[in-house]
Structure formats: structure tokens, C-alpha cells
Design a protein around this motif. Structure first.
Motif, PDB file in Angstrom:
ATOM      1  N   ILE A  37      19.241   2.535  -8.606  1.00  0.00           N
ATOM      2  CA  ILE A  37      20.205   2.531  -7.513  1.00  0.00           C
ATOM      3  C   ILE A  37      21.531   3.144  -7.955  1.00  0.00           C
ATOM      4  N   ASN A  38      21.881   2.935  -9.212  1.00  0.00           N
ATOM      5  CA  ASN A  38      23.121   3.485  -9.757  1.00  0.00           C
ATOM      6  C   ASN A  38      22.944   4.893 -10.319  1.00  0.00           C
ATOM      7  N   GLY A  39      21.781   5.494 -10.060  1.00  0.00           N
ATOM      8  CA  GLY A  39      21.560   6.883 -10.441  1.00  0.00           C
ATOM      9  C   GLY A  39      21.241   7.105 -11.900  1.00  0.00           C
ATOM     10  N   ARG A  40      20.760   6.051 -12.583  1.00  0.00           N
ATOM     11  CA  ARG A  40      20.421   6.168 -14.005  1.00  0.00           C
ATOM     12  C   ARG A  40      18.932   5.956 -14.228  1.00  0.00           C
ATOM     13  N   ASP A  41      18.412   6.592 -15.278  1.00  0.00           N
ATOM     14  CA  ASP A  41      17.008   6.398 -15.624  1.00  0.00           C
ATOM     15  C   ASP A  41      16.871   5.529 -16.876  1.00  0.00           C
ATOM     16  N   PHE A  42      17.902   4.741 -17.160  1.00  0.00           N
ATOM     17  CA  PHE A  42      17.852   3.810 -18.288  1.00  0.00           C
ATOM     18  C   PHE A  42      18.629   2.548 -17.912  1.00  0.00           C
ATOM     19  N   VAL A  43      18.238   1.439 -18.514  1.00  0.00           N
ATOM     20  CA  VAL A  43      18.835   0.134 -18.221  1.00  0.00           C
ATOM     21  C   VAL A  43      19.951  -0.154 -19.212  1.00  0.00           C
ATOM     22  N   THR A  44      21.039  -0.747 -18.729  1.00  0.00           N
ATOM     23  CA  THR A  44      22.146  -1.170 -19.584  1.00  0.00           C
ATOM     24  C   THR A  44      22.261  -2.697 -19.553  1.00  0.00           C
ATOM     25  N   PRO A  45      22.969  -3.288 -20.504  1.00  0.00           N
ATOM     26  CA  PRO A  45      23.177  -4.743 -20.463  1.00  0.00           C
ATOM     27  C   PRO A  45      23.838  -5.218 -19.171  1.00  0.00           C
TER      28      PRO A  45
END
Length: 324
Positions: free
Chosen positions: A273-281
Motif C-alpha cells: 500500500i505504501n508502494g514498497r516491495d519490502f517490509v520495514t519494522p
């Protein structure tokens, strides 16, 4: 935690659609930005949502609007104390013309089902949702009927009015990916609501809202969820948070492994949803309260000291070291 600069997924089109969806929702529903993000994430992660809030904070409106924006078939069920399972699932009726039994689908057969005031129905009717929530199917008279995809149940409940209500069993609560609390608007948001009604400047109507994302696009995007990258350290972070709920003295019953999986999938959805293809903490921190608040039972001593599930979860999440 470093991420590679080269994108692994083409998220441009999806990001534009999500922005449009949120803009359209904002035309009708004032505020509740995080609620909207979590609702979209739940649909994307193939989860169900329990919306809690007092009457009049736009719970039903938000569900109807979201269904319309993703071109989903919408159905609404008003739970009442006299509601029977057949009123929800459907019935088998004998057809005199064909001399055969025909199945008449109940309102549970839709892409997005709004269950209003879920805690007003007795346990027998609530249990009718168990199979459909977990298996996306219902079994009636020995015949299994499968639900169309996408399939999301959005249930609402009033946290204040308890007369004539039934407490949801823990097994059912565990089947909701999120419990989202819709609170009152801020002072500025309420002013905006009043200004819109006062000016009556063509208040946006549901009939005028056009779909932005097709069901096929949503399902195609859901298939990319597995390609969202999450570092092993973040998997450990999620496991530690869930484990904390089982070892804390303030908690009588901790979260199940289903909660850990829900947190993983929800974190990936928030990243998309935030336009990223990786997860952050931060993705994990954002979804943790919505995933865990309804899945833990507070110990009697902690409850007497004024602790709530949300306070305990916030403390437990803060106690776990964030991966670098």
C-alpha cells in the motif's frame, strides 16, 4: 536494515489506484486514514475485519464505499437476537416443477459481507460464520458451496451498549485478521463534516462513485504478496512480539500462531500500500495492535489495575528490540 535499490515488483499502477481509492473515500468519509489503510490491507491479505465503534462514526458507510471502489459484490446482514443460521447461509427449497431441491443462497454469498452488530446474534448463529471465515465455503445438507474471490467479512460491534448482546467466542475472534477501532473525529475533522453538510456542496453519493480497481486486478495483486521481501530478522521480530503475549504475567491467554501469520501477511500488504516491495519494522508496528488486541485475554489482576488489551500490546511491542 539495508534494502536493494532495484525494485522487484512494478507497483506504480497499484500505488496510483490505492491513492485514488483513498482520495475517493476521503470525499465521503472524513478522517480515519489509518483505518482505511488497515481495511485495504486486510482485503489485500485475504483477511476479515472486526470494526468497533459507537454508532454514527461511518463504519457501515466505509464498508459499502470500499466494496464499490473495488467493484465487489456487496451484501449486508443485520444481526439480531432472533436471526437463524439459515437466514445467513441460505436454505434448500423443494422445487415443485423440477421435483428437486434447489439451494437459495443467503446474504453471506458476496465478495464483501458487512455483518452489522455481530454480537447481537446468539452463539448458534455466530457459529454459522466459522466455516465460511476460515475455509471460504459453507456446508449445507451435505453439499459444499464455495465463495467467490475476493471474500472479506467486515463485522461491526458497539463497544458500549452491552444489553441484548453476546460475547464473541475466542475461536471466532481469532478468525478476524484485524480488530480496528473507529473513534470519534478530531475537532477539526468534525468542523469539516459540519461544513460539508452546511454548504451541501454536492455531497458525494455512493451512486456516483465509480469503481477504481477491478476484482481481477485485486486478485492479481494479491498473488504478488508472496514476492514482497521480508528479512529474517523481521520474521524473528514478529515471532518475538507474539511470544511476548504468551509469557507476560498481564496476559491470561496469549496470541495463537494464526496471529503471527496474520501479522506477516498484513505487514506485506501495508508495504505494498505504501508502494514498497519490502517490509520495514514500522509496517510490523503499525499492524501489531490491530492483529493482537482482540486475541489476548487480560489476567484478572492486570484488569483490576486498569490495564486494557491495547495498553498491554503497546507495552509488549515496545519491549521487543527493533531489528537494525
Amino acid at each position: 536494515m539495508e534494502q536493494t535499490t532495484a525494485p522487484r515488483l512494478d507497483l506504480a499502477q497499484f500505488s496510483a489506484q490505492v491513492r485514488q481509492i483513498k482520495e475517493e473515500i476521503a470525499r465521503v468519509v472524513v478522517g480515519h486514514n489509518q483505518v482505511v489503510d488497515l481495511l485495504i490491507a486486510a482485503i489485500l491479505a485475504d483477511g476479515h475485519v472486526l470494526l468497533e465503534g459507537v454508532p454514527g462514526v461511518a463504519k457501515t458507510l466505509l464498508a459499502r464505499l470500499t466494496a464499490r471502489l473495488i467493484d465487489a459484490r456487496f451484501s449486508r446482514i443485520q444481526f439480531t437476537p432472533d436471526l437463524m443460521p439459515s437466514d445467513v447461509l441460505g436454505t434448500t427449497v423443494f422445487n415443485m416443477k423440477t421435483s428437486e431441491f434447489d439451494f437459495h443462497e443467503g446474504p453471506i454469498f458476496a465478495n464483501m459481507v458487512l455483518v452489522d452488530e455481530i454480537n447481537r446474534a446468539p452463539a448458534k448463529t455466530q457459529s454459522a460464520l466459522f466455516e465460511v471465515m476460515e475455509e471460504r465455503q459453507v456446508s449445507i445438507d451435505g453439499i459444499t458451496h464455495h465463495m467467490a474471490e475476493p471474500y472479506t467479512i467486515i463485522a461491526t460491534q458497539n463497544p458500549v451498549e452491552q444489553e441484548g448482546t453476546y460475547k464473541l467466542p475466542e475461536a471466532q475472534l481469532d478468525r478476524f485478521m484485524f480488530k480496528i477501532v473507529m473513534g470519534y473525529p478530531t475537532l477539526e475533522e468534525e468542523k469539516t463534516i459540519l461544513q460539508r453538510h452546511q454548504s451541501n456542496a454536492r455531497l458525494a453519493k455512493l451512486e456516483d462513485i465509480k469503481p477504481i480497481m477491478s476484482k481481477e486486478s485485486l486478485l492479481a495483486l494479491r498473488d504478488t504478496l508472496g514476492a514482497v521481501v521480508i528479512d529474517d530478522s523481521l520474521l524473528g521480530y514478529i515471532a518475538q512480539i507474539v511470544h511476548q503475549t504468551r509469557t507476560s504475567k498481564a496476559v491470561l491467554l496469549g496470541a495463537s500462531p494464526r496471529a503471527a501469520v496474520a501479522m506477516l501477511q498484513a505487514s506485506k500488504a501495508i508495504a505494498l500500500i505504501n508502494g514498497r516491495d519490502f517490509v520495514t519494522p514500522d509496517d510490523v508496528k503499525m499492524v501489531a495492535p490491530a492483529v493482537l488486541d482482540h486475541r489476548i485475554i487480560i489476567a484478572a489482576e492486570a484488569e483490576m489495575q486498569g490495564y486494557t488489551a491495547s495498553k498491554i500490546v503497546a507495552t509488549l511491542v515496545n519491549n521487543v528490540e527493533v531489528p537494525k
